[in-house]
Design a protein around this motif. Structure first.
Motif, PDB file in Angstrom:
ATOM      1  N   ALA A   1       0.822  -1.211   0.000  1.00  0.00           N
ATOM      2  CA  ALA A   1       0.000   0.000   0.000  1.00  0.00           C
ATOM      3  C   ALA A   1       0.861   1.267   0.000  1.00  0.00           C
ATOM      4  CB  ALA A   1      -0.934   0.002   1.208  1.00  0.00           C
ATOM      5  N   GLY A   2       2.174   1.087   0.099  1.00  0.00           N
ATOM      6  CA  GLY A   2       3.076   2.238   0.084  1.00  0.00           C
ATOM      7  C   GLY A   2       3.278   2.889   1.435  1.00  0.00           C
ATOM      8  N   ILE A   3       2.959   2.169   2.493  1.00  0.00           N
ATOM      9  CA  ILE A   3       3.144   2.694   3.854  1.00  0.00           C
ATOM     10  C   ILE A   3       4.496   2.216   4.370  1.00  0.00           C
ATOM     11  CG2 ILE A   3       2.279   2.650   6.216  1.00  0.00           C
ATOM     12  CD1 ILE A   3      -0.526   2.148   4.923  1.00  0.00           C
ATOM     13  N   PRO A   4       5.355   3.126   4.835  1.00  0.00           N
ATOM     14  CA  PRO A   4       6.646   2.691   5.380  1.00  0.00           C
ATOM     15  C   PRO A   4       6.454   1.783   6.595  1.00  0.00           C
ATOM     16  CG  PRO A   4       6.638   5.055   4.989  1.00  0.00           C
ATOM     17  CD  PRO A   4       5.225   4.574   4.829  1.00  0.00           C
ATOM     18  N   VAL A   5       7.184   0.684   6.602  1.00  0.00           N
ATOM     19  CA  VAL A   5       7.107  -0.278   7.702  1.00  0.00           C
ATOM     20  C   VAL A   5       8.493  -0.435   8.301  1.00  0.00           C
ATOM     21  CG1 VAL A   5       6.617  -2.673   8.354  1.00  0.00           C
ATOM     22  CG2 VAL A   5       5.192  -1.526   6.646  1.00  0.00           C
ATOM     23  N   GLY A   6       8.579  -0.265   9.604  1.00  0.00           N
ATOM     24  CA  GLY A   6       9.812  -0.512  10.343  1.00  0.00           C
ATOM     25  C   GLY A   6       9.628  -1.762  11.177  1.00  0.00           C
ATOM     26  N   VAL A   7      10.594  -2.648  11.126  1.00  0.00           N
ATOM     27  CA  VAL A   7      10.507  -3.908  11.854  1.00  0.00           C
ATOM     28  C   VAL A   7      11.569  -3.929  12.941  1.00  0.00           C
ATOM     29  CG1 VAL A   7      10.852  -6.405  11.664  1.00  0.00           C
ATOM     30  CG2 VAL A   7       9.514  -5.208   9.946  1.00  0.00           C
ATOM     31  N   ALA A   8      11.190  -4.356  14.132  1.00  0.00           N
ATOM     32  CA  ALA A   8      12.130  -4.586  15.226  1.00  0.00           C
ATOM     33  C   ALA A   8      12.242  -6.096  15.411  1.00  0.00           C
ATOM     34  CB  ALA A   8      11.645  -3.932  16.509  1.00  0.00           C
ATOM     35  N   ILE A   9      13.470  -6.596  15.435  1.00  0.00           N
ATOM     36  CA  ILE A   9      13.691  -8.039  15.508  1.00  0.00           C
ATOM     37  C   ILE A   9      14.901  -8.327  16.394  1.00  0.00           C
ATOM     38  CG2 ILE A   9      15.069  -8.052  13.388  1.00  0.00           C
ATOM     39  CD1 ILE A   9      13.789 -10.836  12.774  1.00  0.00           C
ATOM     40  N   PRO A  10      14.858  -9.383  17.207  1.00  0.00           N
ATOM     41  CA  PRO A  10      16.024  -9.720  18.027  1.00  0.00           C
ATOM     42  C   PRO A  10      17.231 -10.051  17.153  1.00  0.00           C
ATOM     43  CG  PRO A  10      14.086 -10.977  18.713  1.00  0.00           C
ATOM     44  CD  PRO A  10      13.733 -10.287  17.432  1.00  0.00           C
ATOM     45  N   ALA A  11      18.409  -9.654  17.617  1.00  0.00           N
ATOM     46  CA  ALA A  11      19.639  -9.871  16.846  1.00  0.00           C
ATOM     47  C   ALA A  11      19.820 -11.340  16.479  1.00  0.00           C
ATOM     48  CB  ALA A  11      20.842  -9.362  17.626  1.00  0.00           C
ATOM     49  N   ALA A  12      19.516 -12.229  17.397  1.00  0.00           N
ATOM     50  CA  ALA A  12      19.700 -13.656  17.130  1.00  0.00           C
ATOM     51  C   ALA A  12      18.800 -14.144  16.008  1.00  0.00           C
ATOM     52  CB  ALA A  12      19.428 -14.469  18.401  1.00  0.00           C
ATOM     53  N   GLU A  13      17.654 -13.521  15.838  1.00  0.00           N
ATOM     54  CA  GLU A  13      16.723 -13.902  14.780  1.00  0.00           C
ATOM     55  C   GLU A  13      17.058 -13.211  13.460  1.00  0.00           C
ATOM     56  OE1 GLU A  13      14.395 -16.232  14.898  1.00  0.00           O
ATOM     57  OE2 GLU A  13      14.783 -16.662  17.002  1.00  0.00           O
ATOM     58  N   ALA A  14      17.621 -12.010  13.540  1.00  0.00           N
ATOM     59  CA  ALA A  14      17.917 -11.244  12.328  1.00  0.00           C
ATOM     60  C   ALA A  14      19.093 -11.827  11.564  1.00  0.00           C
ATOM     61  CB  ALA A  14      18.218  -9.789  12.687  1.00  0.00           C
ATOM     62  N   ARG A  15      20.031 -12.380  12.275  1.00  0.00           N
ATOM     63  CA  ARG A  15      21.252 -12.883  11.643  1.00  0.00           C
ATOM     64  C   ARG A  15      20.909 -13.911  10.571  1.00  0.00           C
ATOM     65  NH1 ARG A  15      26.466 -12.550  12.812  1.00  0.00           N
ATOM     66  NH2 ARG A  15      27.816 -14.207  12.072  1.00  0.00           N
ATOM     67  N   GLY A  16      21.196 -13.565   9.356  1.00  0.00           N
ATOM     68  CA  GLY A  16      20.940 -14.477   8.246  1.00  0.00           C
ATOM     69  C   GLY A  16      19.523 -14.447   7.717  1.00  0.00           C
ATOM     70  N   ASN A  17      18.627 -13.775   8.429  1.00  0.00           N
ATOM     71  CA  ASN A  17      17.222 -13.756   8.021  1.00  0.00           C
ATOM     72  C   ASN A  17      16.747 -12.400   7.543  1.00  0.00           C
ATOM     73  OD1 ASN A  17      16.605 -16.488   8.625  1.00  0.00           O
ATOM     74  ND2 ASN A  17      16.580 -15.969  10.794  1.00  0.00           N
ATOM     75  N   TRP A  18      17.574 -11.374   7.646  1.00  0.00           N
ATOM     76  CA  TRP A  18      17.119 -10.038   7.306  1.00  0.00           C
ATOM     77  C   TRP A  18      16.727  -9.915   5.840  1.00  0.00           C
ATOM     78  CZ3 TRP A  18      19.949  -7.326   3.740  1.00  0.00           C
ATOM     79  CH2 TRP A  18      21.258  -7.743   3.526  1.00  0.00           C
ATOM     80  N   ARG A  19      17.301 -10.758   4.990  1.00  0.00           N
ATOM     81  CA  ARG A  19      16.949 -10.687   3.563  1.00  0.00           C
ATOM     82  C   ARG A  19      15.461 -10.972   3.333  1.00  0.00           C
ATOM     83  NH1 ARG A  19      21.860 -12.936   4.118  1.00  0.00           N
ATOM     84  NH2 ARG A  19      23.597 -11.998   3.022  1.00  0.00           N
TER      85      ARG A  19
END
Length: 163
Positions: A103-121
């Motif tokens: 819809a064109g609305i900016p989305v910011g995501v907060a994620i634990p570092a352990a979960e983000a590693r390798g998954n941010w893509r």
């Protein structure tokens, strides 16, 4: 009572944060958003599940929304739902994030570092505009960092290149 607070907001501020439970469970949420002066950026904290319905995400586009901020506990369905305690919540939240981005609305995501590693893509592929990585470790936590795409994508690539 909330509308009175919105109308009395100090004009020295430049943004309004809407959070606390599920703001879109309120029947008057769009009335509240509509009353916020257009000079303010509106940031909404949400689990994004309600935006699994694309029409609601499109309706939100008509307002002065600077960002919808979403906590993503994990990109693994089972770990995510272990945190929320709600079956199906992972699929709904990811659909909500996707619909908000579409819809064109900016989305910011907060994620634990352990979960983000390798998954941010995976988050990048959904179209999110920023990712905040935080730590939950009790011993020597890493400093928190907010990584915005565009200017800082190279920094993000360097941080997780080895994942």
């Amino acid at each position: 009572a909330i509308l009175k607070k919105v109308l009395a907001v100090d004009r020295r501020y430049s943004a309004v944060e809407i959070f606390g439970g599920a703001p879109f469970a309120r029947m008057d949420i769009f009335e509240i958003i509509r009353k916020i002066p257009s000079s303010f950026d509106i940031n909404i904290h949400s689990n994004a599940r309600v935006f699994a319905y694309p029409g609601l995400a499109r309706e939100l586009k008509g307002y002065n929304i600077a960002c919808v901020k979403v906590a993503v506990f994990s990109l693994d369905k089972h770990r995510y739902e272990a945190v929320t305690g709600v079956a199906g919540s992972f699929v709904q939240a990811m659909a909500g994030v996707k619909n908000l981005c579409a819809a064109g609305i900016p989305v910011g995501v907060a994620i634990p570092a352990a979960e983000a590693r390798g998954n941010w893509r995976a988050l990048v592929s959904l179209g999110v505009s920023s990712i905040s990585v935080y730590t939950v470790a009790k011993r020597q936590p890493l400093p928190d960092c907010a990584l915005c795409f565009g200017r800082k994508i190279e920094t993000m690539k360097l941080l997780w290149l080895r994942s």
